[in-house]
Motif scaffolding. Structure first.
Motif, short mmCIF file in Angstrom:
data_model
loop_
_atom_site.label_atom_id
_atom_site.label_comp_id
_atom_site.label_asym_id
_atom_site.label_seq_id
_atom_site.Cartn_x
_atom_site.Cartn_y
_atom_site.Cartn_z
N ARG A 182 5.14 54.32 -22.04
CA ARG A 182 3.92 53.53 -22.21
C ARG A 182 4.01 52.85 -23.57
O ARG A 182 4.26 53.50 -24.57
CB ARG A 182 2.68 54.41 -22.12
N GLU B 141 0.50 61.22 -23.62
CA GLU B 141 1.48 61.93 -22.80
C GLU B 141 2.78 62.17 -23.55
O GLU B 141 3.69 62.75 -23.02
CB GLU B 141 1.82 61.14 -21.53
N LEU C 104 6.55 59.21 -20.04
CA LEU C 104 5.50 59.59 -19.08
C LEU C 104 6.05 60.48 -17.97
O LEU C 104 5.44 61.47 -17.60
CB LEU C 104 4.90 58.34 -18.45
N ARG D 284 -1.32 51.63 -24.09
CA ARG D 284 -1.50 52.68 -25.08
C ARG D 284 -1.99 52.04 -26.36
O ARG D 284 -1.43 51.06 -26.83
CB ARG D 284 -0.19 53.42 -25.33
#
Length: 137
Positions: free
Chosen positions: A17, A71, A75, A64
């Motif tokens: 992300r 996370e 991810l 993000r």
């Protein structure tokens, strides 16, 4: 003796992300020589599959915020499988925890219409594993 591939031909992608989606895609294209193979979504829901050149991908998700790493940097990782349902069942039998049961997915606002079969489990070390079934990507 060769390595037996229980789920099919191996890795499909690792997902990250990005804080700055456009800059991250550009870095993977210009800095690492990858090619954007497929994209979908709009605004903070955008994503792209970046072809690493060997049939595997880095999947980049937008959304993000600066400094936010909910996370962690990665991810999930995805295994390319011939049968997502069978791979999911096997993992569950071995002690995995269900995250997303097998389902067909067709991303909105995609480069072109496509459907793939996916399922997600959480492994025993807390890692998230996706089973990805599609003959095109």
């Amino acid at each position: 003796m060769g390595n037996k591939r229980p789920f099919g031909p191996g890795f499909h992608h690792v997902a990250i992300r990005a804080t700055d989606f456009e800059a991250t895609v550009r870095f993977y294209e210009e800095g690492l020589g990858m090619v954007r193979k497929f994209g979908w979504g709009e605004g903070d829901s955008r994503a792209s599959l970046m072809d690493t050149g060997d049939g595997n991908y880095i999947e980049i998700f937008c959304g993000r915020g600066a400094g936010e790493i909910p996370e962690g940097g990665i991810l999930h990782y995805a295994l390319r499988v011939d049968d997502a349902d069978a791979a999911y069942a096997r993992a569950m039998k071995a002690g995995a925890t269900s995250v997303v049961e097998p389902k067909d997915a067709s991303p909105a606002n995609a480069d072109r219409p496509i459907t793939f079969r996916i399922a997600f489990v959480r492994g025993l070390a807390g890692e998230t594993i996706e089973f990805f079934q599609n003959g095109e990507l």
